[in-house]
Design an enzyme around this catalytic site. Structure first.
Site, PDB file in Angstrom:
ATOM      1  N   GLU A 221      20.076  11.479   6.334  1.00  0.00           N
ATOM      2  CA  GLU A 221      21.437  11.879   6.684  1.00  0.00           C
ATOM      3  C   GLU A 221      21.719  11.988   8.178  1.00  0.00           C
ATOM      4  O   GLU A 221      22.255  13.003   8.645  1.00  0.00           O
ATOM      5  CB  GLU A 221      21.800  13.178   5.953  1.00  0.00           C
ATOM      6  CG  GLU A 221      21.709  13.023   4.441  1.00  0.00           C
ATOM      7  CD  GLU A 221      22.433  14.111   3.651  1.00  0.00           C
ATOM      8  OE1 GLU A 221      22.737  15.172   4.226  1.00  0.00           O
ATOM      9  OE2 GLU A 221      22.711  13.866   2.471  1.00  0.00           O
TER      10      GLU A 221
ATOM     11  N   GLU B  40      19.995  10.999  -3.660  1.00  0.00           N
ATOM     12  CA  GLU B  40      20.298  12.393  -3.994  1.00  0.00           C
ATOM     13  C   GLU B  40      21.592  12.437  -4.779  1.00  0.00           C
ATOM     14  O   GLU B  40      22.583  11.819  -4.371  1.00  0.00           O
ATOM     15  CB  GLU B  40      20.493  13.250  -2.731  1.00  0.00           C
ATOM     16  CG  GLU B  40      19.220  13.601  -2.005  1.00  0.00           C
ATOM     17  CD  GLU B  40      19.471  14.559  -0.821  1.00  0.00           C
ATOM     18  OE1 GLU B  40      20.455  15.338  -0.857  1.00  0.00           O
ATOM     19  OE2 GLU B  40      18.678  14.503   0.129  1.00  0.00           O
TER      20      GLU B  40
HETATM   21  C1  BDP Z   1      21.875  16.844   1.237  1.00  0.00           C
HETATM   22  C2  BDP Z   1      20.570  17.072   1.970  1.00  0.00           C
HETATM   23  C3  BDP Z   1      19.634  18.021   1.225  1.00  0.00           C
HETATM   24  C4  BDP Z   1      20.423  19.219   0.743  1.00  0.00           C
HETATM   25  C5  BDP Z   1      21.506  18.746  -0.208  1.00  0.00           C
HETATM   26  C6  BDP Z   1      22.346  19.895  -0.797  1.00  0.00           C
HETATM   27  O1  BDP Z   1      19.898  15.857   2.219  1.00  0.00           O
HETATM   28  O2  BDP Z   1      18.579  18.412   2.076  1.00  0.00           O
HETATM   29  O3  BDP Z   1      19.616  20.214   0.177  1.00  0.00           O
HETATM   30  O4  BDP Z   1      22.372  17.925   0.509  1.00  0.00           O
HETATM   31  O5  BDP Z   1      23.364  20.219  -0.205  1.00  0.00           O
HETATM   32  O6  BDP Z   1      22.874  16.638   2.138  1.00  0.00           O
HETATM   33  O7  BDP Z   1      21.948  20.461  -1.806  1.00  0.00           O
END
Ligand code: BDP
Length: 584
Positions: free
Chosen positions: A402, A496
């Protein structure tokens, strides 16, 4: 970099146990002579490996960021002629300076990666040695994950981003010696490194030998042994077992590789062994191929995080995690957001798990990036590749998570040259594996790093941070992202996606933080992921709940785990098992 080994030529002793620690918020430990050893009355016992935070919360160090001094005494046995002794640290978070018997002995390199300290001239074989390590969990300003302090939030006008301790990432900044420290003895004239190139038919070994040395390489397993010999500064051996048993998550077949180095008179000088599998992983158009066949990546993003240990290596939990990953039907993980312990990669090789190996670089802010940042980032990539390049399980290198998170305009102007240089550097160090990075929506579907990457990872939270509890709108946006990014003509992995759920919170309608909504969110995303021709899979965020720094958005933990922090399944874990296991 060769792991600590125990065999006819090498020995390794784990120095884990109870050490002592003294905290140094004013940075005057050296002036007080702490590098020579800690006075017992001012030091606290601490278990190593292990983070200081939860272990010493009641002593006032839960949120401590800064320097601390750790000390242990150990016995250095007499050395065999021609041997040398070194200390090998799995990792110290995030920086270490080491003293042996009061003398400066070395320091760590890139954060979250191993380093060695030679004992030559600092300790006498056959004597007790005092080892002191000054540890700091304050990140460098110009590192690939940049330092943030409380005052940065104020000067940048980002009051709403303020965390305790200050971080620019969503996990806890645990401090301490989080991986084992080994006392290693090995032959001075032995191997310092070797390189394997693996495909579905052969394992090629390359190493540099001294004058007069001979390498005898053998590969054994499944009833056979295959041998090859070579010599010289560019020794190369090609081993081709026949028939070849391939390695995959479904069938993690491993051979044992043994590298023996002989002197001209045939005496054995050194021996190195490792487990290794035959496999290939490649990008082909918008697909990824494992052993030549299209493959769907299904798995999780994780953290090294457990109650009390913090980020400290916790082997029973690691074994449990692999069992739970298999129980869910996961075939891959990303080591979000830093290199994991080598013990984790051992299990991934043995039990069959594909690993996207990530360098510790999070939310790079291009308003503050400079030449030193790029140099440190390149160094971290080089050290990661040096550690893990011979791993069967590692299928790709992730160079950043990110970047451009703050949607700073400098990201679009300054990052293209940065990525060209960084990706080029990684490719020159390992041309055999695809390169990637994790894109955040704010950086756009035309993220400049996509031009350099082979596999396009995207992190998406439509239905959570935007379109809350509205899955139809969320999936429409996700599909729009897929279509836009598919224009790059490369495979997409949703690295993610996920929703927080507080275990035990329920509702009969779509409601954030409930177990039902988390499960429905994952099902909806998975359907979209498997339906799009350019998307090769998804990694759910996250495998288990994990501790974060304190912030109003977090209830102690990030609750996006499909398992709780103590590994009880939420409804989503059962949903994933249904999606990913035939017998689910
Ligand atoms: C993403 C990040 C991660 C966070 C996740 C979140 O890569 O580390 O924990 O969001 O917001 O942006 O849960």
């Amino acid at each position: 970099m060769i792991r600590p080994l125990d065999n006819a030529c090498r020995s390794s002793r784990d120095l884990s146990g109870v050490w002592h620690i003294a905290f140094d918020p004013d940075e005057n430990g050296e002036a007080q002579g702490w590098h020579q050893g800690l006075a017992r009355e001012s030091a606290l016992p601490i278990a190593i490996p292990g983070s200081w935070n939860e272990q010493l919360a009641e002593a006032g160090y839960m949120n401590y960021v800064g320097s601390a001094w750790l000390e242990v005494r150990f016995w250095l046995p007499p050395l065999a002629p021609g041997d040398e002794a070194v200390l090998r640290f799995g990792s110290v978070d995030y920086h270490a300076d080491v003293w042996i018997n009061g003398q400066p002995a070395g320091r760590s390199g890139a954060a979250m990666l191993p380093f060695e300290v030679p004992l030559d001239g600092l300790a006498d074989p056959g004597s007790e040695v005092t080892l002191v390590v000054r540890v700091s969990n304050l990140l460098p300003v110009d590192g690939p994950t940049q330092r943030v302090t409380q005052s940065d939030y104020i000067t940048e006008g980002r009051y709403r981003d303020e965390y305790l301790p200050a971080v620019r990432f969503d996990f806890f900044p645990y401090g301490g010696i989080n991986r084992p420290v080994h006392l290693v003895t090995r032959p001075r004239a032995g191997l310092r490194d070797y390189r394997l190139t693996i495909d579905t038919e052969t394992i090629k070994v390359h190493c540099a030998l001294h004058e007069g040395q001979r390498l005898v390489a053998s590969l054994s397993g499944f009833g056979g042994t295959w041998r090859g010999e070579a010599e010289g500064p560019d020794a190369a051996v090609r081993l081709a077992p026949d028939p070849a048993r391939l390695w995959s998550p479904e069938e993690p077949n491993l051979y044992t590789l043994q590298l023996d180095v002989h002197a001209a008179d045939a005496t054995l000088i050194d021996r190195v062994t490792q487990r290794v599998g035959l496999r290939s992983f490649a990008v082909d158009g918008t697909q990824v191929l494992l052993n030549g066949a299209p493959y769907t990546l299904q798995g999780f993003g994780k953290h090294e995080d457990s109650p009390i240990h913090g980020r400290g290596l916790n082997p029973p939990q690691m074994i449990k995690d692999f069992r739970l990953l298999k129980w869910c039907g996961a075939n891959s993980v990303r080591t979000s957001h830093y290199p994991y312990a080598e013990e984790f990669l051992d299990l991934a090789d043995e039990l069959g798990l594909l690993v996207i190996d990530e360098v510790f670089s999070i939310n790079l802010d291009f308003r503050k990036v400079n030449a030193a940042t790029l140099a440190a980032h390149k160094q971290a990539v080089a050290e990661l590749i040096a550690r893990d390049v011979n791993r069967t399980c590692v299928i790709a290198w992730s160079l950043s998570n990110e970047p451009g998170y703050l949607a700073e305009s400098d990201y679009r102007t300054h990052s293209p040259a940065y990525w060209r240089e960084l990706f080029g550097h990684a490719r020159s160090l390992d041309p055999s594996r695809p390169l990637t990075h994790a894109n955040v929506g704010y950086a756009g579907n035309d993220d400049p790093a996509f031009a350099e990457a082979d596999l396009l990872m995207i992190n998406r939270y439509h239905g959570w941070y935007s379109e809350p509890a509205q899955l139809d709108r969320a999936v429409a946006r996700l599909n729009a992202d897929f279509d836009a990014i598919a224009a790059h003509g490369k495979p997409i992995l949703v690295a993610e996606f996920g929703a927080d759920a507080l275990a035990g919170q329920h509702a009969s309608y779509d409601q954030l933080f409930t177990e039902e909504y988390q499960a429905r969110f994952i099902r909806a995303y998975w359907q979209a992921i498997t339906a799009h021709p350019a998307v090769v899979g998804g990694h759910i965020w996250a495998f288990a709940d994990f501790r974060t720094a304190q912030h109003g958005r977090r209830v102690v933990h990030n609750l996006k785990g499909v398992f709780t922090r103590t590994r009880e399944p939420k409804m989503a874990a059962w949903a994933v098992r249904e999606l990913w296991c035939d017998e689910g």
